[in-house]
Design an enzyme around this catalytic site. Structure first.
Site, short mmCIF file in Angstrom:
data_model
loop_
_atom_site.label_atom_id
_atom_site.label_comp_id
_atom_site.label_asym_id
_atom_site.label_seq_id
_atom_site.Cartn_x
_atom_site.Cartn_y
_atom_site.Cartn_z
N THR A 123 0.88 -1.19 0.00
CA THR A 123 0.00 0.00 0.00
C THR A 123 0.91 1.24 0.00
OG1 THR A 123 -0.04 -0.05 2.41
CG2 THR A 123 -1.85 -1.16 1.29
N GLU A 159 11.01 -5.30 11.14
CA GLU A 159 11.99 -5.97 10.28
C GLU A 159 13.21 -6.32 11.12
OE1 GLU A 159 10.75 -3.28 6.47
OE2 GLU A 159 12.80 -4.01 6.55
N CYS A 179 7.39 1.58 7.10
CA CYS A 179 6.12 1.76 7.81
C CYS A 179 5.95 3.11 8.48
CB CYS A 179 5.97 0.66 8.86
SG CYS A 179 5.81 -0.94 8.09
C1 UDX Z 1 7.82 -0.68 12.69
C2 UDX Z 1 7.02 -1.04 13.94
O1 UDX Z 1 7.91 -1.18 15.04
C3 UDX Z 1 6.27 -2.37 13.72
O2 UDX Z 1 5.49 -2.65 14.85
C4 UDX Z 1 5.36 -2.19 12.49
O3 UDX Z 1 4.66 -3.39 12.23
C5 UDX Z 1 6.20 -1.84 11.28
O4 UDX Z 1 6.93 -0.64 11.54
P1 UDX Z 1 10.08 -1.36 11.53
O5 UDX Z 1 9.68 -0.33 10.52
O6 UDX Z 1 10.61 -2.66 11.06
O7 UDX Z 1 8.79 -1.68 12.49
O8 UDX Z 1 11.23 -0.70 12.40
P2 UDX Z 1 11.42 -0.34 13.91
O9 UDX Z 1 12.32 -1.33 14.53
O10 UDX Z 1 10.14 -0.04 14.55
O11 UDX Z 1 12.24 1.06 13.75
C6 UDX Z 1 11.61 2.11 13.04
C7 UDX Z 1 12.61 3.26 12.93
O12 UDX Z 1 12.83 3.82 14.22
C8 UDX Z 1 13.97 2.83 12.39
O13 UDX Z 1 14.47 3.86 11.54
C9 UDX Z 1 14.82 2.73 13.66
O14 UDX Z 1 16.21 2.98 13.41
C10 UDX Z 1 14.22 3.86 14.50
N1 UDX Z 1 14.40 3.66 15.94
C11 UDX Z 1 13.80 2.62 16.55
C12 UDX Z 1 15.16 4.59 16.66
O15 UDX Z 1 15.69 5.55 16.09
N2 UDX Z 1 15.28 4.44 18.00
C13 UDX Z 1 14.69 3.39 18.66
O16 UDX Z 1 14.84 3.32 19.89
C14 UDX Z 1 13.93 2.45 17.92
#
Ligand code: UDX
Length: 437
Positions: free
Chosen positions: A88, A158, A266
């Site tokens: 999407t 991921e 996401c």
């Molecule tokens: C996210 C949601 O966590 C998940 O529940 C949803 O289903 C999909 O989107 P994802 O996109 O795989 O998962 O990544 P995530 O681990 O959540 O991190 C998202 C972003 O936040 C990344 O750029 C990561 O580097 C950043 N991040 C995450 C931080 O900068 N600090 C943190 O403490 C955690």
């Protein structure tokens, strides 16, 4: 009870969820129109980088619970539940979720049904989409009695997707048809326990839960990134502040780690879609809008910070970037901060070299002019600065003494607070900078 499930789409969500459904005992067909992707899966080659996925897939192909196909209609006959896991993507101009793949899949699935099935939207879709899915499916099905819908949003990160499926905090299902509700409970029965609740709610509520969850997490991240800037200004330590607030159970320690900005497939898409949905319904949502703006600005601020640490100019400087993906333990470059920060460094006159453990596919097209090494050993030779951009766990065990010896200027800038000053100075760096300290 083993349920006959078909997954439409074998990307990050469809393949992981399908393989996990097979692992917990269901009969699963994963369908994708991309014949090359299906061919690779038949050969045991995964189309995505996800730790543990290859073993999970191969184990369930071997036990006969997981098969692959390119034929949607043949894979929907006689099935109990069909999960829509198609993309999407955000509309390039408006940012709203583009639902053409969802609706096309619904038409094809519905016209192939030869009995009752629940069409489950796993893809993240704007509020109201599941109602539309029901209308389209009912119109194209051979009988209106064949179709029920359910919204079953995913919460998979991921790099941790299998764990997030097998040990979720909750299973959310928006469903209003009793037979469909019973099927969804049967599907998730093997993982639902007293500590992993099955939350049944209305369809719209399930759709909002997904966006509100990602929106809240994005706001939490933008908040700690802004607090990090305040810590630098007042001489506080953001790691201690994050711990000091995170120990409050109402706040929680996760998602308080400072970084160069959030990315991925996401958070950017879902936070913008949430904001657009609010606009469409005439509802003001300032917080998510501010989190998006703050996150976009942060990436450019990071480039400016690198320039300041390099003496105020990047003209003719060589910058070595460690990590390119949007976060560690994935090969996904979608909305990665590196895609904004590195071009800005180049515009300021820098030459950029880089290394990422996943060596993302198409990286040369995504970052033209950047020399991306396949190994880390000599990637930062003659560099004026080393920038840690992504939080790959393996970066903690690299040979920074060797890096320092090979660099022209022994400067390290850690945009993930992954390493520590003591070990970096001991390794030979003359300056090591972190965020929020
Ligand atoms: C996210 C949601 O966590 C998940 O529940 C949803 O289903 C999909 O989107 P994802 O996109 O795989 O998962 O990544 P995530 O681990 O959540 O991190 C998202 C972003 O936040 C990344 O750029 C990561 O580097 C950043 N991040 C995450 C931080 O900068 N600090 C943190 O403490 C955690």
């Amino acid at each position: 009870m083993s349920v006959k499930i078909t997954m439409i789409g074998t990307g990050y969500v469809g393949l992981v969820t399908g393989a996990c459904f097979a692992e917990i005992g269901h009969q699963v067909i994963c369908v994708d129109k991309d014949a090359k992707k299906i061919e690779k899966l038949h050969q045991g080659v995964m189309p995505i980088y996800e730790p543990g996925l290859d073993e999970l897939v191969m184990r369930n192909v071997k036990n006969g619970r997981l098969t692959f196909s390119t034929d949607v209609q043949a894979s929907t006959k006689g099935r109990d539940a069909i999960f829509l896991c198609v993309g999407t993507p955000p509309h390039p101009e408006t940012g709203a979720a583009d639902l053409k793949y969802v609706y096309a899949a619904v038409e094809e699935v519905a016209s192939g049904l030869d009995g009752f099935a629940v069409i489950v939207t796993k893809s993240t879709v704007p509020v109201g989409t599941n109602r539309r899915v029901f209308e389209i499916a009912s119109k194209h099905a051979n009988s209106k009695d064949f179709v029920a819908v359910a919204s079953n949003p995913e919460f998979l990160r991921e790099g941790a997707a299998i764990t997030d499926f097998m040990e979720p905090d909750r299973v959310v299902v928006g469903v209003e048809n009793d037979r469909a509700s019973m099927l969804m409970r049967a599907i998730y029965e093997p993982i639902v326990t007293a500590s992993i609740p099955f939350l049944q709610t209305s369809i719209e509520s399930a759709e909002v839960i997904k966006y509100a969850a990602n929106g809240f997490l994005a706001i939490k991240l933008s908040f700690i990134n802004e607090v990090s800037d305040l810590c630098e200004a007042v001489g506080a330590n953001v790691s201690d502040v994050a711990k000091g607030i995170g120990l409050d159970k109402r706040i929680g320690l996760p998602f308080l780690h400072v970084g160069p900005g959030w990315g991925g497939s996401c958070f950017p898409k879902d936070s913008m879609a949430l904001y657009k949905t609010a606009q469409d319904f005439g509802v003001t949502m300032r917080l998510i809008e501010s989190a998006i703006v703050a996150n976009d600005e942060r990436k450019l601020c990071m480039a400016d910070r690198i320039k300041q640490y390099c003496g105020g100019s990047l003209q003719g400087k060589r910058i070595a970037v460690l990590g390119l993906t949007f976060k560690g333990q994935t090969d996904d470059m979608r909305e990665s901060p590196s895609l904004v920060i590195i071009p800005q460094l180049q515009r300021e006159g820098a030459t950029v070299c880089a290394f990422d453990p996943s060596y993302p596919e198409g990286i040369d097209e995504m970052l033209p002019g950047v020399s991306v090494s396949k190994t880390p050993e000599d990637f930062c030779t003659n560099a004026d600065a080393l920038v840690i951009m992504t939080d790959w766990r393996e970066f903690r065990s690299y040979d920074y003494k060797h890096f320092a010896e090979s660099m022209k200027n022994k400067l390290a800038i850690d945009l993930r607070n992954l390493l520590d000053e003591k070990s970096m100075i001991a390794a030979g760096f003359e300056a090591y900078h972190r965020l929020g300290e």
